[in-house]
Design an enzyme around this catalytic site. Structure first.
Site, PDB file in Angstrom:
ATOM      1  CB  SER A 140      -0.888   0.005   1.251  1.00 21.93           C
ATOM      2  OG  SER A 140      -1.540   1.252   1.427  1.00 21.93           O
ATOM      3  CE1 TYR A 153      -4.506  -2.157   5.349  1.00 25.16           C
ATOM      4  CE2 TYR A 153      -3.490  -0.045   4.868  1.00 25.16           C
ATOM      5  CZ  TYR A 153      -3.978  -1.256   4.436  1.00 25.16           C
ATOM      6  OH  TYR A 153      -3.922  -1.578   3.107  1.00 25.16           O
TER       7      TYR A 153
END
Length: 332
Positions: A140, A153
């Protein structure tokens, strides 16, 4: 690598994982699907079959290493030797750190980071003895540039990159033909925003620009099939700006995200305090690969196409993006 592949995908019941399964199915691949939600997995397997592939399911929580290993063994027995393993399963909690519980940090780490470790170990156990195979880690932009409200996260994605860099070095040392690739994704229109845990007053949303999951899935397909994959792929202009901006203007990004990051991650509709979330248990949904943001999502990314062969071209674009990013921030 030939299209006649056996592929395993974790987190395959919805969102990006489901879109990745679709792309491999179009090639006639044998696709092993792992997640906690068996009914959704079976729906994905049916889609794989309709698209020309062979689908097989195994319900498992990737935080359980024994379950992941058992799934890998099951797929090899039913589908044949695993050629590609895609680690994709994830959960998230949207919350200020000061309001987080230690158990939530632990759970996100166990699923997002250790889940990738467990999948990687299961794949290596089989690929190393055959001296072939490819492991693809779904990264990501937030694996490089953290943002507020997603500390658990972001930290787990950072850990995946550190783990993968170490593994890559060891594979080079061993002169192994097994390859490991990281694909950094942008904000995507997936169902995760309908079931993630949140302490925000309004419903969580991906930070624009938003891309359809097929944009990322097509890059995964390229990373799986090309004979000489890159160590990393960057999908979406926002990912390029985040990664390059982190290198050149990290302090400015801290300030900018501190001022804008809370509002950017929330829509206008109030969230419900008793809304079910998937931190501890799967949440049933009628959504498939796409989330509720189709009208705001982009079906194509020029940067994703360039990233497949980026070299000096992307370096130049990245430097230009950093300059543009700095100019944008300084004029706001």
């Amino acid at each position: 690598m030939q299209p006649n592949l056996t592929v395993v995908i974790t987190g395959a019941s919805a969102g990006l994982g489901r879109a990745i399964a679709h792309e491999f199915a179009k090639l006639g691949a044998r696709v092993g699907l792992i997640s906690r939600d068996l009914p959704a997995l079976e729906a994905t397997a049916a889609e794989v079959e309709r698209l020309g592939g062979t689908g097989a399911t195994y319900a498992a929580d990737v935080s359980d290493d024994r379950a992941v290993e058992a799934g890998a063994a099951s797929f090899e027995e039913r589908l044949g030797p695993i050629d590609i393993w895609v680690n994709n399963a994830m959960i998230s909690v949207f919350s200020p750190i000061k309001e987080m519980e230690a158990a939530e940090f632990r759970r996100v780490t166990e699923v997002n980071y250790l889940g990738y470790v467990h999948g990687t170990l299961a794949a290596l156990k089989r690929m190393l003895q055959r001296n072939r195979g490819r492991i693809i880690q779904i990264g990501s932009a937030l694996a490089v540039r953290s943002i507020p409200l997603q500390a658990a996260y972001c930290a787990s994605k950072h850990a995946i990159v550190g783990f993968t860099d170490s593994l890559r070095c060891e594979l080079i040392h061993d002169k192994s033909n097994v390859k490991v690739v990281v694909v950094h994704m942008p904000a995507m229109n997936t169902p995760q925003f309908t079931w993630l845990k949140s302490r925000l007053p309004n419903l969580a949303q991906p930070v624009p620009p938003i891309y359809e999951p097929e944009v990322g899935a097509r890059v995964i397909l390229h990373a799986a099939l090309t004979s000489s994959p890159r160590r990393e792929y960057w999908v979406g202009g926002s990912t390029v700006r985040a990664i390059v901006g982190r290198k050149f203007i990290p302090g400015l990004l801290d300030f900018y995200l501190g001022k804008t990051g809370y509002k950017a991650q929330q829509g206008k509709e109030a969230d419900l305090p008793d809304r079910p979330d998937n931190v501890w248990h799967p949440v049933s949904t009628t959504l498939g690969a796409h989330g509720p943001f189709d009208k705001r999502s982009r079906p194509f990314s020029l940067e994703a196409q360039v990233s497949k062969h980026r070299g000096w071209f992307v370096l130049g674009c990245g430097l230009f993006g950093a300059a543009l990013c700095a100019r944008t921030f300084l004029t706001r």
